[in-house]
Design a protein around this motif. Sequence first.
Motif, PDB file in Angstrom:
ATOM      1  N   PHE A 213      13.426 -11.796  34.588  1.00 16.87           N
ATOM      2  CA  PHE A 213      13.147 -12.293  35.998  1.00 16.87           C
ATOM      3  C   PHE A 213      12.860 -11.276  36.916  1.00 16.87           C
ATOM      4  CE2 PHE A 213      12.603 -14.878  39.605  1.00 16.87           C
ATOM      5  CZ  PHE A 213      12.315 -15.483  39.593  1.00 16.87           C
ATOM      6  N   GLY A 214      13.289 -11.073  37.480  1.00 17.32           N
ATOM      7  CA  GLY A 214      13.894  -9.855  38.203  1.00 17.32           C
ATOM      8  C   GLY A 214      12.142  -8.216  38.429  1.00 17.32           C
ATOM      9  N   ALA A 215      12.410  -8.201  36.883  1.00 15.74           N
ATOM     10  CA  ALA A 215      11.855  -7.251  37.117  1.00 15.74           C
ATOM     11  C   ALA A 215      10.038  -7.083  36.719  1.00 15.74           C
ATOM     12  CB  ALA A 215      12.400  -5.930  35.620  1.00 15.74           C
ATOM     13  N   VAL A 216       9.974  -8.025  36.209  1.00 15.86           N
ATOM     14  CA  VAL A 216       8.946  -8.695  35.959  1.00 15.86           C
ATOM     15  C   VAL A 216       8.076  -9.470  36.755  1.00 15.86           C
ATOM     16  CG1 VAL A 216       7.771 -10.613  34.471  1.00 15.86           C
ATOM     17  CG2 VAL A 216       8.997  -9.445  33.450  1.00 15.86           C
ATOM     18  N   SER A 217       8.919 -10.177  37.888  1.00 13.99           N
ATOM     19  CA  SER A 217       8.200 -11.060  39.369  1.00 13.99           C
ATOM     20  C   SER A 217       7.748  -9.269  40.218  1.00 13.99           C
ATOM     21  CB  SER A 217       9.678 -11.416  39.865  1.00 13.99           C
ATOM     22  OG  SER A 217       8.956 -11.929  41.205  1.00 13.99           O
ATOM     23  N   VAL A 218       8.488  -8.306  40.389  1.00 15.47           N
ATOM     24  CA  VAL A 218       7.892  -7.799  40.708  1.00 15.47           C
ATOM     25  C   VAL A 218       6.601  -7.060  40.227  1.00 15.47           C
ATOM     26  CG1 VAL A 218       7.783  -5.165  41.901  1.00 15.47           C
ATOM     27  CG2 VAL A 218      10.070  -6.911  41.714  1.00 15.47           C
ATOM     28  N   VAL A 219       6.428  -6.799  39.150  1.00 13.62           N
ATOM     29  CA  VAL A 219       5.197  -5.715  38.644  1.00 13.62           C
ATOM     30  C   VAL A 219       4.060  -7.400  38.537  1.00 13.62           C
ATOM     31  CG1 VAL A 219       6.417  -4.170  37.395  1.00 13.62           C
ATOM     32  CG2 VAL A 219       5.852  -5.960  36.103  1.00 13.62           C
ATOM     33  N   SER A 220       4.312  -8.816  38.507  1.00 13.15           N
ATOM     34  CA  SER A 220       3.569  -9.471  37.424  1.00 13.15           C
ATOM     35  C   SER A 220       2.918  -9.497  38.522  1.00 13.15           C
ATOM     36  CB  SER A 220       3.975 -10.682  37.009  1.00 13.15           C
ATOM     37  OG  SER A 220       3.982 -11.499  37.835  1.00 13.15           O
TER      38      SER A 220
ATOM     39  N   LEU B 119      26.761 -17.021  27.552  1.00 15.24           N
ATOM     40  CA  LEU B 119      25.797 -18.204  27.506  1.00 15.24           C
ATOM     41  C   LEU B 119      25.152 -17.697  28.526  1.00 15.24           C
ATOM     42  CD1 LEU B 119      24.133 -20.751  27.230  1.00 15.24           C
ATOM     43  CD2 LEU B 119      25.915 -21.602  29.572  1.00 15.24           C
ATOM     44  N   PRO B 120      26.074 -16.605  29.957  1.00 18.35           N
ATOM     45  CA  PRO B 120      25.466 -16.295  30.742  1.00 18.35           C
ATOM     46  C   PRO B 120      24.756 -15.402  30.552  1.00 18.35           C
ATOM     47  CG  PRO B 120      27.453 -16.501  31.329  1.00 18.35           C
ATOM     48  CD  PRO B 120      27.331 -16.907  29.760  1.00 18.35           C
ATOM     49  N   PHE B 121      24.333 -14.673  28.824  1.00 11.59           N
ATOM     50  CA  PHE B 121      23.547 -13.173  28.443  1.00 11.59           C
ATOM     51  C   PHE B 121      23.190 -13.418  27.783  1.00 11.59           C
ATOM     52  CE2 PHE B 121      27.978 -10.589  27.501  1.00 11.59           C
ATOM     53  CZ  PHE B 121      27.661  -9.979  28.425  1.00 11.59           C
ATOM     54  N   ALA B 122      22.759 -15.068  27.759  1.00 13.55           N
ATOM     55  CA  ALA B 122      20.885 -15.354  26.501  1.00 13.55           C
ATOM     56  C   ALA B 122      20.048 -16.743  27.535  1.00 13.55           C
ATOM     57  CB  ALA B 122      22.402 -16.408  25.281  1.00 13.55           C
ATOM     58  N   LEU B 123      20.966 -16.627  28.671  1.00 13.19           N
ATOM     59  CA  LEU B 123      20.460 -18.054  29.474  1.00 13.19           C
ATOM     60  C   LEU B 123      19.434 -17.398  30.201  1.00 13.19           C
ATOM     61  CD1 LEU B 123      19.954 -20.986  29.717  1.00 13.19           C
ATOM     62  CD2 LEU B 123      21.394 -21.073  31.989  1.00 13.19           C
ATOM     63  N   PRO B 124      18.106 -17.436  30.670  1.00 14.77           N
ATOM     64  CA  PRO B 124      17.325 -16.492  31.152  1.00 14.77           C
ATOM     65  C   PRO B 124      17.899 -16.246  32.732  1.00 14.77           C
ATOM     66  CG  PRO B 124      15.521 -17.611  30.014  1.00 14.77           C
ATOM     67  CD  PRO B 124      17.050 -18.173  29.750  1.00 14.77           C
ATOM     68  N   THR B 125      18.114 -15.950  33.792  1.00 18.18           N
ATOM     69  CA  THR B 125      18.699 -15.722  35.163  1.00 18.18           C
ATOM     70  C   THR B 125      17.933 -16.847  35.430  1.00 18.18           C
ATOM     71  OG1 THR B 125      17.420 -14.223  36.008  1.00 18.18           O
ATOM     72  CG2 THR B 125      20.031 -13.706  35.223  1.00 18.18           C
ATOM     73  N   ALA B 126      16.848 -17.236  36.417  1.00 20.42           N
ATOM     74  CA  ALA B 126      16.098 -17.979  36.355  1.00 20.42           C
ATOM     75  C   ALA B 126      16.007 -19.475  36.982  1.00 20.42           C
ATOM     76  CB  ALA B 126      14.425 -18.300  36.664  1.00 20.42           C
ATOM     77  N   VAL B 127      16.573 -19.507  35.294  1.00 24.10           N
ATOM     78  CA  VAL B 127      16.776 -21.416  34.312  1.00 24.10           C
ATOM     79  C   VAL B 127      18.406 -21.159  35.027  1.00 24.10           C
ATOM     80  CG1 VAL B 127      17.874 -22.834  32.693  1.00 24.10           C
ATOM     81  CG2 VAL B 127      15.332 -21.112  32.313  1.00 24.10           C
ATOM     82  N   ALA B 128      19.111 -20.861  34.967  1.00 23.16           N
ATOM     83  CA  ALA B 128      20.881 -20.422  35.607  1.00 23.16           C
ATOM     84  C   ALA B 128      20.859 -20.734  37.533  1.00 23.16           C
ATOM     85  CB  ALA B 128      21.616 -19.038  35.140  1.00 23.16           C
ATOM     86  N   GLY B 129      19.780 -20.198  37.536  1.00 22.27           N
ATOM     87  CA  GLY B 129      19.450 -20.364  39.255  1.00 22.27           C
ATOM     88  C   GLY B 129      18.609 -21.765  39.364  1.00 22.27           C
ATOM     89  N   ILE B 130      18.186 -22.249  38.742  1.00 20.01           N
ATOM     90  CA  ILE B 130      17.485 -23.772  39.395  1.00 20.01           C
ATOM     91  C   ILE B 130      18.635 -24.343  39.245  1.00 20.01           C
ATOM     92  CG2 ILE B 130      15.351 -22.863  39.603  1.00 20.01           C
ATOM     93  CD1 ILE B 130      14.674 -24.564  37.214  1.00 20.01           C
ATOM     94  N   ALA B 131      19.271 -24.556  37.959  1.00 17.22           N
ATOM     95  CA  ALA B 131      20.471 -25.559  37.688  1.00 17.22           C
ATOM     96  C   ALA B 131      21.508 -25.814  38.252  1.00 17.22           C
ATOM     97  CB  ALA B 131      20.420 -25.216  36.074  1.00 17.22           C
TER      98      ALA B 131
END
Lengths: 280, 293
Positions: A213-220, B119-131
């Motif tokens: 998310f973070g890295a891609v967010s900056v360049v997207s 799970l935190p290694f596999a779940l995208p951070t943005a998903v964790a964030g909104i949840a």
Amino acid sequence: MTPKNLSSRFPAAQYGLIALALAFIGVSLVLPLAAVFVEALSGGIETYFAALTEPDARSAIRLTLLVAAISVPVNVIFGIVAAWSISKFDFPGKSLLVTFIDLPFSVSPVVAGLVYVLLFGAQGLLGPWLREHDIEIIFAVPGIVLATIFITFPFVARELIPLMNEQGRDDEEAALSLGASGFQTFLRVTLPNIRWGLLYGVLLCNARAMGEFGAVSVVSGHLRGLTNTMPLHVEILYNEYNFVAAFAVASLLALLALLTLVLKSIVEWRFGYHHGSARH
Amino acid sequence: MEIALSSTLQMHPEPATANRRIRKSIIPGFGLTTGLTVGWLTLIVLVPLSMIFVRSAGMGWTEFVEAGFSDRTWAAYRVSFGTSLAAALVNAVFGLVTAWVLVRYDFPGRRLLNALVDLPFALPTAVAGIALTAIYAPNGWVGQYLDPVGIKAAYTPLGITIALIFIGLPFIVRSVEPVLEEMSAELEEAALSLGARPWQVFTRVILPTIMPALLTGFALAFARGVGEYGSVIFIAGNMPFKSEIAPLLIITQLEQYDYAAATAIATVMLVASFAILLLINLIQAWSRRRMNG
């Protein structure tokens, strides 16, 4: 009864600690995961599928698959090449090389995105040259791919280096002295030896590549339908207060995470693969 | 750096390296694989990263300090480092409990628990964030019970800490687990037979043995927390001086085309993460020396 160890001597503590661990994991990890699916389906099943099939969502899914389809194989090749070099040969500076391969783990995703902006962006070092030649990297798909490759750079290598170090060089040396070519040796001897470690690395690399998310967010540049990956699409929907749609797209990513965990567990249990890394 | 090498490897350093150097390896591909590795690494990682330092070096000292250490930036560092520290401390306690439970006890659901830890290694951070935001918002599953008692979780530093606890947990568990697994039961047995109390066994026998691993996991979780972005920004509220993290400030500056400020903040963060990296290496070296000596 002679005292064995703390665990067997205090069975009562056992239940307390198990309950504590379960409660902590339950609240901090399981609850958020459950929330994703509950929120995604809160508008009914039709709204759910409508959110996944609208054009912007579909293009985000396509872009995410494309980015993973490029960055994962690139990192697999690099990982194998790097692990071969580091495990099969001795040379000065080897540990420094391993440290450098690990570097992306220690860099904030936002900084990872920023460095590519500084290199390829309009005000960047190569910006003017790229503009002259009509090549778009930042705010375009190549930038997203590059940032993803950077972020997932160590995943496969980090899994294979300790594994191949442990396996040593005897098998390969035997095959070679029996007349096998270098490539045959790799295909028939090394690859079967490292396949579970490789699969493990690919699984985690892919999960991160699709979820970054973070890295891609900056360049997207967040151009809807053009440079939006799934996680970025989730953000846009969420910021537009379109929560049901945001969680619907997020639920696909959560399913990917669950699938990753299941496959990873199978590799560990069924094939006895024991990986040695605490960093991802 | 051998952070991630399994501890078995660390205890059996490469044998007969000298021998192998004399007997030249018959394995082919040294030039090709080493060249490709160094070349690709330079292209993808080292050159882009060096841009940060090239840019800051061209900035001049006062400009750098103004951009990298303004009041608002200081506040952001405080939020980032403070919440990361708090989250890593919480995780050190509960991560240790989780690792202990996973290694020492057999119970229904152990394997499920073990898989969930990652799970935190596999779940995208943005998903964790909104949840997490949905859960801890004043009308959320947990937030509705916190709100009446005056605890504001979402949109405050507490929310940031909660997100970083989610992100950091597996680092502690996976660092401590292998050491607990390999710890010989005899030490504990001996201490107990000699009349040590359980608490003494824990603080004098177990804790010293796992301390390097615990510290490594702590440092990894802390470092990850400082740089974390995706899981934090949704729950943070992002109020300057209150709940604005340093990575977000980089993005804010970039969006205002203030590349200098973004680069200065990134430089500070990079230096901080290199310092943590160095610290981890020192812990590892210290633990290896202790094990061998």
